[in-house]
Design an enzyme around this catalytic site. Structure first.
Site: not given
Ligand code: PEP
Length: 257
Positions: A11, A13, A101, A103, A173, A179, A219
């Site tokens: 991904n 991003k 996701h 985010e 996730e 991150g 991560s």
């Protein structure tokens, strides 16, 4: 002990413009070989503006890399300024599309109803949704990670048929691990991934549950992937930061070697 093919999905991003995407994909294409692709599915999830460039390389060089979008509209077309439809992604040769996701849930306020509508939109255009679920830190600290993730799965798959669900990819996730450099332990990943699979067996049947690939994300790096991939209910990884380094992503695709 399972027939599920491992999936390594990068991904990107909001990183890499279309020129950088070309250079990056060429590096991956140079490094990955038939032996790698015989063992693992490799998927790239670039920004929308890169998809055409990735498609051109994949088609032109007959690469075994597959790719997809990071989001899609719940609608198939029309007056939705700024949105991108499943039809458009399908036309660009996308295999996958990320849905829900963290985010998107956080910065675009996507709730379970919208995530469900997007899953259905993906299926309307023969795209495979990579459905992301996972708890934030307060829920984890209260021990609610399984209930939270299972409830997001329930919400997203509402009205999804067994035939459709068979092909879904679920990505667990934990938000606190995305991150942050804070990777879940293999046991943490297995706990929730096995609970998600058990829930799929309840919602559908054991055959669907056994067919669905469940990824871990948060991560993931080449030095922690092996333990995660050793878990029986983890079938691959969704990789953010580490997927931006071609050498590192190739190492991830060669997990356990
Ligand atoms: C992600 O955003 O899907 C992700 C797993 O990011 P990272 O690998 O950077 O934690």
């Amino acid at each position: 002990t399972t027939a599920r093919r491992p999936l390594m999905a990068g991904n990107w991003k909001m990183n890499l413009n279309h020129l950088e995407a070309i250079a990056h994909t060429q590096k991956l294409a140079f490094a990955l070989n038939d032996k790698d692709f015989d063992r693992v599915d490799v998927a790239l999830l670039p920004p929308f503006t890169d998809l055409r460039s990735v498609q051109t390389l994949v088609d032109g060089d007959k690469l075994r890399i597959v790719y997809g979008g990071q989001d899609l509209s719940r609608h198939d077309g029309g007056a939705y300024t700024g949105d991108v439809s499943g039809a458009m992604l399908a036309k660009l040769g996308c295999t996958f599309v990320l849905v829900g996701h963290s985010e998107r849930r956080q910065y675009h306020h996507e709730d379970d109803d919208l995530v469900n509508a997007k899953v259905l939109a993906a299926y309307r255009h023969s795209l495979t949704p990579i459905l992301c679920v996972g708890e934030g830190l307060p829920v984890r600290q209260a021990g609610g990670q399984v209930a939270h993730s299972v409830s997001q799965l329930d919400g997203a798959l509402r009205t999804v048929t067994a035939e459709q669900a068979r092909s879904v990819v679920v990505a667990y996730e934990p938000v606190w691990a995305i991150g942050t450099g804070e990777v879940a332990t293999p046991a943490d990943a297995q706990e929730v991934c096995s609970a998600l699979r058990a829930r799929l067996a309840e919602l559908y049947d054991g055959e669907v549950a056994a067919a669905v690939r469940i990824l871990y994300g948060g991560s993931v790096k080449s030095d922690n992937i092996a333990g995660i991939m050793d878990q029986p209910d983890v079938d691959g990884a969704l990789v953010g930061g580490a997927s931006l380094d071609p050498g590192e992503f190739v190492k991830l695709c060669r997990f356990g070697e």
